[in-house]
Design an enzyme around this catalytic site. Structure first.
Site, mmCIF file in Angstrom:
data_model
loop_
_atom_site.group_PDB
_atom_site.id
_atom_site.type_symbol
_atom_site.label_atom_id
_atom_site.label_comp_id
_atom_site.label_asym_id
_atom_site.label_seq_id
_atom_site.Cartn_x
_atom_site.Cartn_y
_atom_site.Cartn_z
ATOM 1 N N SER A 577 -21.254 -4.094 -6.338
ATOM 2 C CA SER A 577 -20.340 -4.908 -7.138
ATOM 3 C C SER A 577 -20.541 -6.381 -6.783
ATOM 4 O O SER A 577 -21.630 -6.903 -6.957
ATOM 5 C CB SER A 577 -18.901 -4.439 -6.940
ATOM 6 O OG SER A 577 -18.073 -4.891 -7.977
ATOM 7 N N ASP A 663 -19.201 1.436 -17.193
ATOM 8 C CA ASP A 663 -18.525 0.563 -16.234
ATOM 9 C C ASP A 663 -17.851 -0.589 -16.980
ATOM 10 O O ASP A 663 -18.488 -1.287 -17.761
ATOM 11 C CB ASP A 663 -19.548 0.013 -15.238
ATOM 12 C CG ASP A 663 -18.925 -0.662 -14.031
ATOM 13 O OD1 ASP A 663 -17.741 -1.061 -14.108
ATOM 14 O OD2 ASP A 663 -19.606 -0.784 -13.003
ATOM 15 N N HIS A 698 -17.289 2.555 -12.941
ATOM 16 C CA HIS A 698 -17.636 1.639 -11.854
ATOM 17 C C HIS A 698 -17.982 2.396 -10.575
ATOM 18 O O HIS A 698 -18.780 1.936 -9.775
ATOM 19 C CB HIS A 698 -16.467 0.682 -11.606
ATOM 20 C CG HIS A 698 -16.818 -0.497 -10.760
ATOM 21 N ND1 HIS A 698 -17.788 -1.417 -11.115
ATOM 22 C CD2 HIS A 698 -16.339 -0.910 -9.560
ATOM 23 C CE1 HIS A 698 -17.877 -2.348 -10.180
ATOM 24 N NE2 HIS A 698 -17.024 -2.060 -9.227
#
Length: 733
Positions: A577, A663, A698
């Site tokens: 991320s 995501d 995600h």
């Protein structure tokens, strides 16, 4: 002998588009990959996955081995420690061969012995539980669906109704249903596209929930009256500032609904007294005061107070008490009573209350800790001293894991790099005689088992320090096997995140053992931008100080290379991320220092994203990175480090970008574009691959087995690149 040829990567067509801001033009050849519904985009992504499968096919035996190690070390049939709430013990159990948990409860007893009544029942994993009621079997819910995730669940105070949200696509928007637990039937109430968080009103008549706007920003708190159409649901609060995030919860004593609005630099709280809804939402401190705070309304000696965790004249935050009669007055005119003063060496993370105690979450010497203070005399000269449960490891994490307001104990979670997760009940200390003579005692309720003969003594976790380019000392956590030779021949992995004031706290990982047992030294770099060393540590790694995050990580890599443990040609980097942005940045800055990089759901096209406020979460990012739309300095600073714009003709290491098609936080298009541009420019011959989960969000695909497979894939990629595929020690059979 037949000559084999290397697999050929897919080449995306170039469709130049020019982005111009502040006199700077950037030509982007791959922005067309953003068109998610375009069949050509899906075809390209599928070709990328086929290429990845072909390039990494030789790693399949290693992936299978690591997956088996994770599985064999995990007690698959297990259950959580039961938590008491309103006369019931709630817990989740898992069963071998099933990917999801089963959420259950059993009735609690009241004997009059406070500690005994709050002692969880002894429930054996895999054994039938007399009186057990299944609230939700997630395996049954997930059957036949490509993805499954729970987005919150709540039970009415009388124990009759159970509301839960489920996501079947990975976009983190949930469908909420309500079950009558008395007859195991679903009510007609169904609410679609709900964000995280569900709370019943104490009387069970209403369900509070959150909606997100088109950019996936939670902005609207609504109230649903059971049995009525959702079209008539009341909007309790709507936040229109696109740079502000909204959340809500019940106060600890369940007397109020507390709505929090904020960004990383200031906030605002409004609360609704549920017994007096006619008063409407009451403001605590308006955002115009530019104070970052959390507020907890509660009764102290029968007087309505607000417990404030705030940064007013306190960069590391402090705790104060505010009498509600002062609400509405300018902050400069209010009198706040100090409960816990400011300390440059202690970061105050938050506070809550039980019926008898204040519970504090603080960070000192990088370690997250819990302290408690009795409520009588709070905020006065007669205030009791803080009490902290003691643990015997140097590097550990402890945090409050939930407790009932009336409970004589608080539930604490504990873990370290070497100790599997434990659950304790800490008996709240009382100055008066009480709690069956066990005041202040730490009661171990469970340590998560690790199968196969795991011994913590076979491993070592140490604190080391790297010196950054500006002289700053950066803390490192170094984990390795105890029998590893310090002969400069080993392999190493450096992991980092370094954003949003998030701390990479010590925690146990069964999967990480598979790297350690292959002789890999694992380093967690606690770099600036995180919260490990207090608020200043975060501020020195955000906005126009963001480059410190990247150079700190490189300094951590240099420490490892010079440590005597590893061969400097056998170091890899790992992050996800915002940590994926870190991976892209360090790959550009120092590609020669890494044999491989794994960037999980990487935020590598950050400038493009943040320049478009209509994209998910973009406007919320301005408080972290700055606003490049309005500020030329921010634009040019970001342009100087964002991975996609700074690819250069050098020999990049082996790189894997791992992403998911659905995501909503970091769109798949970022790593898809990045991989194409890297291949186009790299002067090296190492493969650069895109691994994409077409049915995930995600966090990747859903279910624990798929999660283990994903971790095995990442670790096999790293271990293969480092030449560390063989075990150096025993593993479970």
């Amino acid at each position: 002998m037949m000559k084999t040829t290397a697999p050929t990567p897919p080449v995306a067509k170039k469709v130049p588009t020019t982005r111009t801001h502040h006199g700077d033009a950037f030509t982007d050849n791959y922005e067309w990959l953003r068109e998610k519904e375009d069949p050509a985009v899906r075809a390209h992504l599928e070709a990328e996955q086929a290429y990845t499968d072909e390039v990494t096919a030789g790693q399949e035996p290693l992936r299978q081995a690591i997956f088996k190690e994770i599985k064999n070390r995990t007690q698959e049939t297990d259950l959580s420690v039961p938590t008491r709430k309103d006369g019931w013990w709630y817990y989740t159990r898992t069963e071998e061969g099933k990917a999801y948990g089963v959420h259950c409860r059993v009735q609690a007893a009241d004997t009059g012995n406070s500690v005994q009544d709050w002692t969880p029942p002894l429930i054996e994993a895999g054994q039938a539980v007399p009186g057990e009621q299944i609230l939700l079997d997630s395996n049954a819910e997930a059957e036949g669906k490509p993805f499954f995730s729970l987005g919150g669940a709540t039970v009415t105070k009388d124990g009759r109704l159970y509301a839960y949200g489920q996501d079947n696509s990975g976009d983190e928007l949930f469908t909420v249903r309500v079950k009558d637990l008395h007859n195991d039937t679903l009510l007609d109430d169904v609410i679609e596209n709900v964000f995280y968080g569900l709370v019943f009103a104490p009387d069970g008549s209403r369900l509070f929930y959150m909606l997100a706007d088109e950019s996936w920003r939670p902005y609207q708190v609504k109230s649903h009256v059971l049995g009525t159409p959702t079209s008539t649901d009341e909007v309790l609060y709507q936040e229109d500032d696109v740079a502000m995030w909204t959340g809500f919860e019940l106060s600890a004593d369940h007397r109020s609904l507390v709505i929090s609005i904020g960004c990383s630099e200031f906030s605002e709280t409004r609360y609704l007294q549920l017994a007096a809804p006619e008063k409407g939402l009451q403001m605590v401190i308006p955002r115009t005061e530019k104070i970052l705070y959390d507020a907890e309304p509660f009764l102290l000696d029968g007087v309505e107070k607000i417990l404030l965790t705030h940064n007013k004249d306190a960069v590391n935050s402090m705790i104060s008490l505010l009498d509600t009669v002062q609400l509405g007055s300018p902050v400069a005119d209010q009198r706040w009573a100090t409960v816990l003063g400011h300390d440059d060496g202690v970061k105050v993370n938050g506070a809550t209350v039980t019926a008898t105690h204040l519970v504090l979450s603080i960070r000192s010497d990088t370690i997250e800790r819990v302290q408690v203070i009795e409520l009588p005399g709070l905020g006065t000269a007669g205030q009791a001293d803080a009490v902290e449960p003691a643990f015997d490891e140097e590097l550990y994490t402890t945090s409050m894991s939930g407790s009932d307001y009336e409970a004589p104990v608080i539930r604490l979670g504990y873990t370290s790099y070497l100790t599997p997760p434990r659950m304790y009940d800490f008996v709240l200390p009382l100055t008066a005689a009480g709690t069956a003579g066990r005041s202040g005692e730490l009661l171990l309720r469970k340590e998560s088992p690790v199968l196969g003969g795991y011994s913590a003594s076979a491993y070592v976790a140490e604190r080391e320090w790297a010196q950054a380019t500006d002289g700053t000392q950066v803390p490192l956590s170094v984990i390795r096997r105890a029998d590893l030779a310090r002969d400069g021949s080993q392999a190493g992995v450096v992991y980092g995140y370094g954003s949003y004031e998030v701390s990479m706290d010590p925690g146990f990982s069964i999967a990480r053992l598979s790297l350690l047992d292959r002789g890999i030294v694992f380093v967690v770099a606690h770099i600036r931008g995180g919260g490990e060393m207090g608020r200043h540590w975060y501020e020195q790694g955000k906005k126009t100080a963001k480059k410190n995050t990247f150079t700190d990580f490189i300094a951590a890599t240099d420490w490892l290379a010079a440590s005597g443990w590893v061969d400097r040609t056998r170091i890899a980097a790992l992050g996800g991320s915002a940590g994926g942005l870190l991976m892209g940045a360090v790959a550009n800055l120092a590609p020669e220092k890494y044999a491989a990089v794994v960037a999980q759901v990487p935020f590598v096209d950050a400038l493009t994203t943040i320049l478009d406020p209509d994209l998910p979460l973009s406007a919320l990012e301005w408080e972290e990175w700055g606003n490049p739309i309005t500020d030329a300095e921010v634009y040019h600073y970001m342009k100087g480090y964002t991975p996609y714009e700074n690819i250069r003709p050098v020999a990049y290491p082996r790189i894997a970008a791992v992403t998911s098609f659905n995501d909503t936080r970091v769109l798949y298009v970022e790593p898809a574009k990045w991989v194409q541009a890297l291949r186009d420019v790299s002067a090296g011959s190492e493969p650069i691959v895109l691994k994409i989960e077409m049915d995930g969000g995600h966090g990747g695909a859903s279910g624990r087995y798929e999660g283990w497979k994903a971790r095995a894939w990442d670790y096999a990629f790293l271990a293969d690149a480092l030449g560390a595929t063989e075990l150096t020690g025993p593993v479970p059979a």
